[in-house]
Design a protein around this motif. Structure first.
Motif, PDB file in Angstrom:
ATOM      1  N   ASP A 141       0.837  -1.199   0.000  1.00  0.00           N
ATOM      2  CA  ASP A 141       0.000   0.000   0.000  1.00  0.00           C
ATOM      3  C   ASP A 141       0.871   1.248   0.000  1.00  0.00           C
ATOM      4  OD1 ASP A 141      -2.316  -1.563   0.243  1.00  0.00           O
ATOM      5  OD2 ASP A 141      -2.123  -1.617   2.418  1.00  0.00           O
ATOM      6  N   ASN A 199       0.460   4.190   1.503  1.00  0.00           N
ATOM      7  CA  ASN A 199      -0.322   4.893   2.503  1.00  0.00           C
ATOM      8  C   ASN A 199       0.562   5.923   3.207  1.00  0.00           C
ATOM      9  OD1 ASN A 199      -1.572   5.587   4.997  1.00  0.00           O
ATOM     10  ND2 ASN A 199      -2.851   3.757   4.854  1.00  0.00           N
ATOM     11  N   LYS A 244      -0.087   7.895   5.682  1.00  0.00           N
ATOM     12  CA  LYS A 244      -0.196   7.852   7.140  1.00  0.00           C
ATOM     13  C   LYS A 244       0.761   6.808   7.713  1.00  0.00           C
ATOM     14  CE  LYS A 244      -3.426   6.985  10.884  1.00  0.00           C
ATOM     15  NZ  LYS A 244      -4.759   6.504  11.239  1.00  0.00           N
ATOM     16  N   ASP A 245       0.787   5.610   7.116  1.00  0.00           N
ATOM     17  CA  ASP A 245       1.712   4.568   7.569  1.00  0.00           C
ATOM     18  C   ASP A 245       3.157   5.007   7.381  1.00  0.00           C
ATOM     19  OD1 ASP A 245      -0.323   2.822   8.327  1.00  0.00           O
ATOM     20  OD2 ASP A 245      -0.311   1.755   6.405  1.00  0.00           O
ATOM     21  N   THR A 275       6.946   1.126  -1.689  1.00  0.00           N
ATOM     22  CA  THR A 275       5.903   0.164  -2.036  1.00  0.00           C
ATOM     23  C   THR A 275       6.516  -1.106  -2.612  1.00  0.00           C
ATOM     24  OG1 THR A 275       5.625   1.076  -4.245  1.00  0.00           O
ATOM     25  CG2 THR A 275       4.232   1.992  -2.506  1.00  0.00           C
TER      26      THR A 275
END
Length: 110
Positions: free
Chosen positions: A82, A84, A86-87, A101
């Motif tokens: 992902d 992401n 935030k991660d 990724t």
């Protein structure tokens, strides 16, 4: 020679990365889960850990925290399927060197 530990529950990903890294002059080790990674880390002193986002037996956050507490000089790159933000921010705050990724080309790691 720099030493790299590849931690990933997907054996194909481990094979791809270790093969590529070995061809480029790096010594490599592999672990398919967090417990195996910790055992490997206790016996070896790698320069870098490439850690998959999802591990079968523990969170990658827990493994990163262990690495930063026990061997803070080891750089850690988190790989994830992902993209992401935030991660990525969370891992960087915890001390990860980078977050990439899984669609990565092995050349990105170099």
């Amino acid at each position: 020679m720099e030493k790299i530990l590849v931690v990933n529950s997907n054996p194909d990903t481990c094979l791809l990365l270790t093969g590529f890294l070995s061809k480029n002059g790096y010594a490599t080790g592999t672990a398919s889960n967090g417990k195996a990674a910790i055992a490997w880390l206790k016996k070896n002193n790698p320069d870098l850990v490439l850690c998959g986002f999802k591990l079968d037996d523990m969170s990658s956050v827990a493994l990163l925290s262990y690495i930063k507490e026990m061997q803070p000089a080891i750089e850690t790159i988190i790989t994830s399927g992902d993209n992401n933000a935030k991660d990525a921010v969370e891992f960087m705050k915890l001390g990860a060197f980078d977050y990439v990724t899984n669609s990565l080309r092995p050349e990105q790691i170099l």
